[in-house]
Scaffold this active site. Sequence first.
Site, PDB file in Angstrom:
ATOM      1  N   ARG A 135      32.792  49.298  29.285  1.00 18.18           N
ATOM      2  CA  ARG A 135      32.949  48.601  30.570  1.00 18.18           C
ATOM      3  C   ARG A 135      32.871  49.592  31.728  1.00 18.18           C
ATOM      4  O   ARG A 135      32.333  49.284  32.789  1.00 18.18           O
ATOM      5  CB  ARG A 135      34.259  47.817  30.589  1.00 18.18           C
ATOM      6  CG  ARG A 135      34.386  46.916  31.811  1.00 18.18           C
ATOM      7  CD  ARG A 135      35.564  45.976  31.703  1.00 18.18           C
ATOM      8  NE  ARG A 135      36.824  46.687  31.702  1.00 18.18           N
ATOM      9  CZ  ARG A 135      38.017  46.112  31.487  1.00 18.18           C
ATOM     10  NH1 ARG A 135      38.080  44.815  31.245  1.00 18.18           N
ATOM     11  NH2 ARG A 135      39.112  46.811  31.513  1.00 18.18           N
ATOM     12  N   LYS A 165      34.889  47.091  37.424  1.00 16.05           N
ATOM     13  CA  LYS A 165      36.281  47.471  37.702  1.00 16.05           C
ATOM     14  C   LYS A 165      36.268  48.567  38.768  1.00 16.05           C
ATOM     15  O   LYS A 165      36.504  49.743  38.486  1.00 16.05           O
ATOM     16  CB  LYS A 165      36.967  47.918  36.411  1.00 16.05           C
ATOM     17  CG  LYS A 165      38.489  47.787  36.486  1.00 16.05           C
ATOM     18  CD  LYS A 165      39.106  47.805  35.102  1.00 16.05           C
ATOM     19  CE  LYS A 165      40.589  48.026  35.133  1.00 16.05           C
ATOM     20  NZ  LYS A 165      41.351  46.943  35.760  1.00 16.05           N
ATOM     21  N   GLU A 196      40.280  34.344  38.484  1.00 14.05           N
ATOM     22  CA  GLU A 196      41.207  35.376  38.008  1.00 14.05           C
ATOM     23  C   GLU A 196      42.644  35.031  38.384  1.00 14.05           C
ATOM     24  O   GLU A 196      42.886  34.352  39.381  1.00 14.05           O
ATOM     25  CB  GLU A 196      40.879  36.726  38.672  1.00 14.05           C
ATOM     26  CG  GLU A 196      39.501  37.262  38.371  1.00 14.05           C
ATOM     27  CD  GLU A 196      39.506  38.307  37.271  1.00 14.05           C
ATOM     28  OE1 GLU A 196      40.501  38.448  36.535  1.00 14.05           O
ATOM     29  OE2 GLU A 196      38.489  38.990  37.164  1.00 14.05           O
TER      30      GLU A 196
HETATM   31  C1  LIG Z   1      40.875  41.770  37.893  1.00 11.23           C
HETATM   32  C2  LIG Z   1      41.245  41.943  36.454  1.00 11.23           C
HETATM   33  N1  LIG Z   1      41.026  40.929  35.607  1.00 11.23           N
HETATM   34  C3  LIG Z   1      41.339  41.019  34.299  1.00 11.23           C
HETATM   35  C4  LIG Z   1      41.906  42.164  33.778  1.00 11.23           C
HETATM   36  C5  LIG Z   1      42.230  42.250  32.323  1.00 11.23           C
HETATM   37  O1  LIG Z   1      41.304  43.054  31.666  1.00 11.23           O
HETATM   38  P1  LIG Z   1      41.702  43.817  30.337  1.00 11.23           P
HETATM   39  O2  LIG Z   1      42.137  42.771  29.355  1.00 11.23           O
HETATM   40  O3  LIG Z   1      40.448  44.485  29.901  1.00 11.23           O
HETATM   41  O4  LIG Z   1      42.784  44.738  30.677  1.00 11.23           O
HETATM   42  C6  LIG Z   1      42.167  43.251  34.626  1.00 11.23           C
HETATM   43  C7  LIG Z   1      42.761  44.477  34.107  1.00 11.23           C
HETATM   44  O5  LIG Z   1      42.041  45.353  33.686  1.00 11.23           O
HETATM   45  C8  LIG Z   1      41.830  43.140  35.991  1.00 11.23           C
HETATM   46  O6  LIG Z   1      42.059  44.158  36.827  1.00 11.23           O
END
Ligand SMILES: Cc1ncc(COP(=O)(O)O)c(C=O)c1O
Length: 340
Positions: free
Chosen positions: A83, A185, A221
């Site tokens: 990612r 991210k 989200e």
């Molecule tokens: C905006 C956002 N959505 C979802 C997630 C959850 O992603 P993950 O399960 O990969 O931590 C995160 C955290 O990383 C995030 O910052």
Amino acid sequence: MEKIIDIEWSKLGFSYIKTDYRYISYWKDGKWDEGTLTQDNRLHISEASTALHYGQQCFEGLKAYRTKDGKVQLFRPDRNAARMQDSCRRIMMPEFPIERFVDACKQVVKANEIYVPPYGSGATLYLRPFLIGVGDNLGVRPAPEFIFSVFCSPVGPYFKGGMKPVNFSVSDYDRAAPYGTGAAKVGGNYAGSLMPHEMAVKSGFADCIYLDPATHTKIEEVGAANFFGITKDNKFVTPKSPSILPSITKYSLMQVAKDYLGMEVEERDVYIDKLDEFAEAGACGTAAVITPIGGIEYKGKLHVFYSETEVGPVTKKLYETLCGIQVGDITAPEGWIAGV
Ligand SMILES: Cc1ncc(COP(=O)(O)O)c(C=O)c1O
């Protein structure tokens, strides 16, 4: 002499605690150097770094878990590595190789092993890899140099109360544009979320929910976590959109729901005015783990799912199975666990 640390693991929240070592690697003249561990938690970078002015930076978040027999393991670090490569491509930064990313995480965990909380404490060691544009540069263009680094900090629950339901409000603000950087991210997405978050917290909510930026009709989200709902006929449903961050926890839960709990799984539109289809709902992410959603406030009305105080049975089962896999109590699907 071995260092003794004095941390009350069960009291930890989600805050920075300085640990002893971090990993750092520099990119210059078209390549990454060999990388090293360092005790210095400060970066000395150019005042003209693109990370400071144009938000050319991205980051990741993953955790190390202590197993019952005292070993330490990472959960799907290769997914975070991949990612981060996606994020780098989106904002024109050089990718850090997947194997080197995983190795850097392992080095940081090993060097800070005294900070890995004990099995059963409810705390974990959070790892924060990040990649930033640095070096002397003025115009809006990719940086001439880059830094990849990983630090770690022991953490407890992200939302107060951990596995207790919390309420969320729907924000009028957008987190990402329809063809913007929502799936990457990158820091800019988070800077823009600080004010809506603060407004939600001031109104008594744990965080806010963002709707799709184009129509404001679909859930995207839940703060810094993805949404899932359990329909009244026991399907695991989670939103699909190009502007959602592809949560590793969410994709893991989809597999857990299907293969461990025998549920049907759907990744599709979730309409904010059709919350009645769900018997339970939750937020999921590395930091949030699974946080049950008590209710969602939308247009002045609070829609309660299972209960504002009790955790629904399917959410509980998903939580126990996921956490069981992460700490090694339940056999993980092939390739999900990386021993340190
Ligand atoms: C905006 C956002 N959505 C979802 C997630 C959850 O992603 P993950 O399960 O990969 O931590 C995160 C955290 O990383 C995030 O910052």
